[in-house]
Design a protein around this motif. Structure first.
Motif, mmCIF file in Angstrom:
data_model
loop_
_atom_site.group_PDB
_atom_site.id
_atom_site.type_symbol
_atom_site.label_atom_id
_atom_site.label_comp_id
_atom_site.label_asym_id
_atom_site.label_seq_id
_atom_site.Cartn_x
_atom_site.Cartn_y
_atom_site.Cartn_z
ATOM 1 N N GLN A 103 -7.011 -5.908 -5.546
ATOM 2 C CA GLN A 103 -7.685 -6.955 -4.788
ATOM 3 C C GLN A 103 -9.018 -7.368 -5.399
ATOM 4 O OE1 GLN A 103 -7.755 -5.617 -0.670
ATOM 5 N NE2 GLN A 103 -5.819 -6.651 -0.285
ATOM 6 N N ASP A 104 -9.557 -6.535 -6.302
ATOM 7 C CA ASP A 104 -10.784 -6.929 -6.989
ATOM 8 C C ASP A 104 -10.496 -7.673 -8.294
ATOM 9 O OD1 ASP A 104 -9.879 -4.941 -8.663
ATOM 10 O OD2 ASP A 104 -11.587 -3.612 -8.361
ATOM 11 N N GLY A 105 -9.222 -7.930 -8.572
ATOM 12 C CA GLY A 105 -8.839 -8.687 -9.749
ATOM 13 C C GLY A 105 -8.501 -7.855 -10.963
ATOM 14 N N LYS A 106 -8.696 -6.540 -10.919
ATOM 15 C CA LYS A 106 -8.376 -5.688 -12.063
ATOM 16 C C LYS A 106 -6.855 -5.505 -12.161
ATOM 17 C CE LYS A 106 -12.731 -3.128 -11.999
ATOM 18 N NZ LYS A 106 -13.373 -1.804 -11.847
ATOM 19 N N ILE A 107 -6.336 -5.518 -13.381
ATOM 20 C CA ILE A 107 -4.903 -5.391 -13.619
ATOM 21 C C ILE A 107 -4.529 -3.915 -13.787
ATOM 22 C CG2 ILE A 107 -3.016 -5.936 -15.207
ATOM 23 C CD1 ILE A 107 -4.415 -8.556 -15.821
ATOM 24 N N ASN A 108 -3.635 -3.437 -12.921
ATOM 25 C CA ASN A 108 -3.134 -2.066 -13.038
ATOM 26 C C ASN A 108 -2.184 -1.947 -14.218
ATOM 27 O OD1 ASN A 108 -4.400 -0.818 -10.793
ATOM 28 N ND2 ASN A 108 -2.952 -1.811 -9.428
ATOM 29 N N TRP A 109 -1.190 -2.835 -14.250
ATOM 30 C CA TRP A 109 -0.255 -2.887 -15.363
ATOM 31 C C TRP A 109 0.328 -4.292 -15.434
ATOM 32 C CZ3 TRP A 109 4.338 -4.455 -13.434
ATOM 33 C CH2 TRP A 109 4.703 -4.037 -12.153
ATOM 34 N N LEU A 119 4.020 -10.951 -4.232
ATOM 35 C CA LEU A 119 4.173 -10.178 -3.001
ATOM 36 C C LEU A 119 3.002 -9.211 -2.925
ATOM 37 C CD1 LEU A 119 5.384 -7.155 -4.001
ATOM 38 C CD2 LEU A 119 7.393 -8.556 -4.374
ATOM 39 N N TYR A 120 2.893 -8.554 -1.778
ATOM 40 C CA TYR A 120 1.794 -7.608 -1.561
ATOM 41 C C TYR A 120 2.382 -6.233 -1.321
ATOM 42 C CZ TYR A 120 -2.458 -5.542 0.401
ATOM 43 O OH TYR A 120 -3.551 -4.743 0.645
ATOM 44 N N ASN A 121 1.957 -5.275 -2.128
ATOM 45 C CA ASN A 121 2.422 -3.904 -2.014
ATOM 46 C C ASN A 121 1.450 -3.141 -1.116
ATOM 47 O OD1 ASN A 121 3.124 -1.184 -2.417
ATOM 48 N ND2 ASN A 121 3.847 -1.581 -4.496
ATOM 49 N N GLU A 122 1.831 -2.895 0.128
ATOM 50 C CA GLU A 122 0.925 -2.264 1.083
ATOM 51 C C GLU A 122 0.646 -0.804 0.719
ATOM 52 O OE1 GLU A 122 1.831 -2.749 5.154
ATOM 53 O OE2 GLU A 122 2.224 -4.906 5.018
ATOM 54 N N THR A 123 1.553 -0.154 -0.010
ATOM 55 C CA THR A 123 1.352 1.256 -0.361
ATOM 56 C C THR A 123 0.087 1.446 -1.185
ATOM 57 O OG1 THR A 123 3.739 1.630 -0.311
ATOM 58 C CG2 THR A 123 2.378 3.256 -1.473
ATOM 59 N N ASN A 124 -0.076 0.620 -2.217
ATOM 60 C CA ASN A 124 -1.275 0.749 -3.055
ATOM 61 C C ASN A 124 -2.200 -0.452 -2.939
ATOM 62 O OD1 ASN A 124 0.102 -1.224 -4.517
ATOM 63 N ND2 ASN A 124 0.808 0.224 -6.058
ATOM 64 N N GLN A 125 -1.892 -1.366 -2.000
ATOM 65 C CA GLN A 125 -2.726 -2.537 -1.715
ATOM 66 C C GLN A 125 -2.959 -3.374 -2.977
ATOM 67 O OE1 GLN A 125 -6.240 -0.930 0.242
ATOM 68 N NE2 GLN A 125 -5.180 -0.859 2.206
ATOM 69 N N ASN A 126 -1.872 -3.632 -3.701
ATOM 70 C CA ASN A 126 -1.922 -4.461 -4.896
ATOM 71 C C ASN A 126 -1.041 -5.688 -4.730
ATOM 72 O OD1 ASN A 126 -3.587 -2.646 -6.210
ATOM 73 N ND2 ASN A 126 -1.900 -1.585 -7.219
ATOM 74 N N TYR A 127 -1.385 -6.747 -5.445
ATOM 75 C CA TYR A 127 -0.504 -7.900 -5.585
ATOM 76 C C TYR A 127 0.435 -7.653 -6.767
ATOM 77 C CZ TYR A 127 -3.967 -10.422 -2.737
ATOM 78 O OH TYR A 127 -4.821 -10.832 -1.743
ATOM 79 N N ILE A 128 1.702 -8.067 -6.614
ATOM 80 C CA ILE A 128 2.657 -8.049 -7.713
ATOM 81 C C ILE A 128 3.033 -9.501 -7.996
ATOM 82 C CG2 ILE A 128 4.798 -7.122 -8.621
ATOM 83 C CD1 ILE A 128 2.794 -4.975 -7.852
ATOM 84 N N ILE A 129 2.684 -9.974 -9.184
ATOM 85 C CA ILE A 129 2.824 -11.386 -9.541
ATOM 86 C C ILE A 129 3.944 -11.541 -10.559
ATOM 87 C CG2 ILE A 129 1.664 -13.384 -10.575
ATOM 88 C CD1 ILE A 129 -0.991 -12.016 -9.822
ATOM 89 N N SER A 130 4.738 -12.600 -10.416
ATOM 90 C CA SER A 130 5.727 -12.941 -11.434
ATOM 91 C C SER A 130 5.503 -14.368 -11.902
ATOM 92 C CB SER A 130 7.152 -12.786 -10.900
ATOM 93 O OG SER A 130 7.431 -13.790 -9.929
ATOM 94 N N GLY A 131 5.848 -14.625 -13.152
ATOM 95 C CA GLY A 131 5.674 -15.957 -13.706
ATOM 96 C C GLY A 131 6.046 -15.961 -15.165
#
Length: 423
Positions: free
Chosen positions: A367-373, A336-348
């Protein structure tokens, strides 16, 4: 893996299969719950309802070792409120679900029909189940195309006044056509991209069925709907197609500008040098993003690729591309896309070394590919998350399965906005 003590899993198992276990409101922010029959059970889709309850769609194994489509409703604490199952005389597999404008639940899946004669052999059909918010059956429809094999993997509700829905999946029907518009016979048991479009016009139900692909075991995995600049709804699907011997992730835009039917606007494949599969697709404010797996058989990596709303092919393979690579294998099944911080949240899922066991995996990716957490959750067996949804409190909820001794249960985990689980 994170948890290695066997008694932890046993405690969870009793909580899932025994009487309902109520928890305090202070514990509602996160939970780890198991559901099912302790056979071969897995969750494939999840949604939060307006009142904070959750709907979990999955497939569960019955006592006679067949499988059924299961819809489970829980309260906001994850306590099971009711469960409805649907199936025929053989195997049934859940694909996906959506909710229409009236709050009714629509489910797509696959039902297997035992053959009765040599001409009427065993085959599979798309099944669509419509329920009210309380799980009461409104109607059930089966789409049977020439006694061939169809699968329903996802369903999207049409949010315009046309209403209805479109199902994406696969079919090995006797003929199909390519993106170039060429008709040809389809070899038996070879899958093609398949759509079923159903809507009501003046109270009369219309059904349109369309095929596309390269006649090389193609299938659709996920779909979305969005409003474009002309205020006309387009459906965008993603999946897999084999072209020139290479399994490739694909995007298929579909339009329903004409209420008498719909049109496939083309097939865009990703042209990776390795096999790939698209697993999920979402609409961002000004673009479309696709999630998938590169080299899914071994040493797998997660990819995200961004397209503009018209699904134009990027000018280079690297444009709009994010690749997440870790030690061992990592798979992305839903995002999903978190519009608040403009990050993707991935599950798998991920494992720390090739050949090791898999754990649930959640990551927040810029969006630049860096992992926040990133977080993993697991027990002594394999785990994998197949769906993720946002929650009203800013956290996330995933569903999939957790394995033990050759069996599995539906595993649903609710975490906070940093992926933290405090069971």
């Amino acid at each position: 893996m994170k948890y290695t003590l066997r008694y932890i899993f046993i405690a969870l198992l009793f909580a899932a299969c025994g009487d309902k276990v109520e928890i305090e409101q202070s514990q509602a922010e996160t939970f780890n719950k198991l559901y099912g029959n302790a056979g071969n059970d897995s969750g494939c889709d999840i949604k939060e309802l307006p009142n904070g309850d959750f709907l979990i769609l999955g497939t569960i194994e019955t006592t006679d070792k067949s499988t059924e489509i299961a819809l489970i409703r829980t309260d906001r604490f994850g306590n099971e409120q009711w469960r409805e199952t649907f199936g025929g005389d053989a195997e049934d597999q859940a694909g996906g679900m959506d909710i229409d404008k009236n709050g009714n639940i629509i489910i797509a899946g696959t039902t297997y029909i035992p053959g009765t004669t040599e001409e009427d052999s065993n085959h599979s059909d798309i099944i669509v189940i419509e329920l009210d918010a309380n799980g009461n059956l409104i109607q059930k429809e089966i789409f049977d195309q020439f006694l061939d094999n169809e699968e329903g993997n996802c369903i999207v509700y049409d949010i315009t006044e046309i209403g209805g829905y479109i199902v994406g999946g696969s079919s090995d029907a006797i003929s199909t056509y390519t993106e170039e518009g060429t008709n040809f016979d389809n070899p038996k048991f070879t899958k093609n991209l398949f759509f079923v479009r159903v809507y009501d016009e003046n109270g009369i139900k219309e059904v349109n069925e369309t095929y596309a692909g390269y006649s090389q075991d193609d299938f659709i995995t996920s779909g979305i709907v969005y409003i474009d600049a002309f205020d006309s709804v387009n459906f965008i699907f993603s999946g897999v197609s084999i072209k020139n011997g290479l399994r490739s992730a694909v995007v298929i835009p579909v339009t329903n500008r004409n209420q008498s039917g719909f049109a496939i606007l083309g097939i865009t494949d990703f042209k990776f040098s390795e096999p790939s599969i698209a697993t999920d697709i979402i609409a961002l404010p000004n673009s479309i993003s696709v999630l998938g797996i590169i080299n899914p058989s071994s040493s797998s990596r997660i990819f995200i690729k961004n397209f503009n709303r018209s699904i134009d092919i990027p000018t280079s393979p690297e444009e709009g591309l994010i690749v997440i690579q870790k030690n061992g294998s990592t798979r992305g099944n839903s995002f999903l896309y978190n519009e608040t911080n403009q990050n993707y949240i991935i599950s798998g899922s991920t494992n720390v070394s090739e050949g090791g066991g898999f754990d649930h995996y959640i990551a927040s990716v810029k969006q630049d590919g860096k992992i926040n957490w990133e977080k993993t959750y697991g027990g002594t067996g394999d785990e994998e998350a197949f769906a993720i949804a946002p929650t009203k409190d800013g956290g996330f909820i995933i569903t999939g399965y957790t394995g033990f001794e050759g069996n599995s249960l539906i595993n649903t985990i609710k975490v906070d906005n940093k992926g933290i689980l405090n069971p």
